[in-house]
Design an enzyme around this catalytic site. Structure first.
Site, PDB file in Angstrom:
ATOM      1  N   HIS A  34       0.838  -1.198   0.000  1.00  0.00           N
ATOM      2  CA  HIS A  34       0.000   0.000   0.000  1.00  0.00           C
ATOM      3  C   HIS A  34       0.875   1.251   0.000  1.00  0.00           C
ATOM      4  O   HIS A  34       1.523   1.568   0.998  1.00  0.00           O
ATOM      5  CB  HIS A  34      -0.890  -0.035   1.252  1.00  0.00           C
ATOM      6  N   HIS A  76      -0.942  10.251  -3.393  1.00  0.00           N
ATOM      7  CA  HIS A  76      -2.257   9.838  -2.897  1.00  0.00           C
ATOM      8  C   HIS A  76      -3.300  10.944  -2.988  1.00  0.00           C
ATOM      9  O   HIS A  76      -4.462  10.694  -3.288  1.00  0.00           O
ATOM     10  CB  HIS A  76      -2.153   9.369  -1.434  1.00  0.00           C
TER      11      HIS A  76
HETATM   12  O1  G3P Z   1      -6.667   1.596  -2.947  1.00  0.00           O
HETATM   13  C1  G3P Z   1      -6.839   0.842  -1.795  1.00  0.00           C
HETATM   14  C2  G3P Z   1      -6.648   1.777  -0.692  1.00  0.00           C
HETATM   15  O2  G3P Z   1      -5.390   2.358  -0.930  1.00  0.00           O
HETATM   16  C3  G3P Z   1      -7.720   2.806  -0.704  1.00  0.00           C
HETATM   17  O3  G3P Z   1      -7.460   3.772   0.169  1.00  0.00           O
HETATM   18  O4  G3P Z   1      -7.156   6.139   0.477  1.00  0.00           O
HETATM   19  O5  G3P Z   1      -5.224   4.602   0.780  1.00  0.00           O
HETATM   20  O6  G3P Z   1      -6.072   5.118  -1.491  1.00  0.00           O
HETATM   21  P1  G3P Z   1      -6.419   4.955  -0.043  1.00  0.00           P
HETATM   22 CA    CA Z   2      -5.102   3.596  -2.995  1.00  0.00          CA
END
Ligand code: G3P
Ligand code: CA
Length: 343
Positions: A34, A76
């Site tokens: 992530h 992000h």
């Molecule tokens: O894309 C999966 C997860 O990353 C969604 O949350 O806000 O971290 O992009 P975010």
């Molecule tokens: Ca994401």
């Protein structure tokens, strides 16, 4: 280009993009880094991506936003002020709301900024969001393009012989349309350029906006002769209520191959520790033929459910008991360790 050269180029791109079979290293679930190994290095930096790769991730995530000059960058937020020193470098470039929008800056301008751990400003004081992670303002990190990150992953795949995949997320397509930008088309163009064109390639394309995923599935991909695996991201809010239940999941399966729900939406409110129950979402998704990749698995105590005794216990519940197919994690190493000790 001659026909022969074209064939050679196409075959080369397919080899570089990676065919699917080795996916998952035969582990019980996919490890999706992530924003990279973001538990250890500032999110979405190339350093965090290299670390995620070296820690044995199956896929590495890229969140994408567009610049003023239509480049896709790996960030992000649609703002620059949560992870860079934009306010110091371009003090007069914020909008009326005080935010510095990526879409107002060219790639060249953005690449002059330093990237740090995610931070917040409270009463004029800068505070790291995760205070035990990489220190704020240390070392030297920059924003990079989607293409540069793909070249990194594909380069490592060539030099290591592995077949690690990419997992791009188009951030806020509706907002980009308002700004006159088509982030879905731009993303598909880069993916195609680097050989990611069909479901056998090591890529999942994700988005929170169902309307845009449908557009990609029904219009953009057929027009570009592409057929990628799509993932519908979900949050526990009214916007996603129509997706719930067997009927809802079957509707999602008409355009997507998987769902990316938040962890919260998989935990039943009927649970009484130590008997923790899952909501029907995982079974409904599986019955519709969808894979389930929840987000976000972090080892910090306040980021885990209160009943999880530690990070391995947290993973055990979702992977061994609930049966999810992959996890978005800030800690790929600990997740690989858990899965390998499970074998
Ligand atoms: O894309 C999966 C997860 O990353 C969604 O949350 O806000 O971290 O992009 P975010
Ligand atoms: Ca994401």
């Amino acid at each position: 280009m001659t026909v022969l050269n074209q064939i050679v180029l196409t075959v080369a791109l397919i080899v570089i993009a990676g065919e699917v079979p080795a996916e998952n290293n035969n582990r019980d679930a996919l490890v999706i880094a992530h924003r990279g190994a973001s538990g250890y290095l500032p999110e979405h930096t190339l350093a965090a991506k290299v670390m995620a790769y070296a820690q044995g991730s199956d896929f590495i995530e890229q969140d994408l936003v567009m610049t003023k000059d239509d480049e896709l960058v790996v960030l992000h937020d649609r703002y620059l002020d949560t992870v860079t020193n934009v306010a110091a470098v371009y003090p007069h470039r914020s909008r009326g709301d005080g935010r510095y929008y990526v879409v107002d800056f060219t790639l060249g301008e953005i690449q002059r900024l330093s990237v740090s751990e995610r931070f917040e400003i409270e009463n004029g004081v800068v505070k790291a969001v995760f205070d035990k992670r990489f220190p704020l303002g240390k070392s030297s990190f920059r924003v990079h393009t989607f293409a540069a990150e793909i070249e990194l992953v594909q380069g490592l795949n060539q030099s290591t012989g592995k077949s690690v995949g990419i997992y791009p997320e188009m951030k806020s397509p509706a907002y980009h349309h308002i700004e006159g930008k088509d982030i879905a088309s731009a993303t598909l163009k880069v993916l195609q350029q680097y050989g990611y064109t069909d479901k056998t390639h090591q890529v999942f394309l994700q988005c929170f906006e169902a309307k845009e995923l449908r557009r990609i599935h029904d219009k953009l991909m057929p027009k570009m002769r592409m057929d990628l695996r799509l993932v519908q991201l979900m949050e526990p809010s009214d916007e996603y209520a129509w997706m719930l239940g067997q009927k809802g999941m079957r509707k999602v399966a008409t355009y997507a191959d998987g769902i990316g729900p938040s962890i919260d939406s998989l935990l039943s409110t009927d649970s009484v520790p130590p008997d923790i129950k899952a909501t029907p979402l995982i079974n409904d998704a599986h019955a519709a033929g969808l894979v389930v990749h929840p987000y976000t698995f972090r080892r910090e105590r306040d980021q885990m459910p209160p009943f999880s005794t530690d990070y391995a216990d947290f993973l055990r519940l979702f992977i061994d008991e609930f049966g999810v197919d992959g996890v978005f994690t800030d800690f790929p190493d600990l997740t690989v360790q858990f899965l390998e000790s499970n074998e």
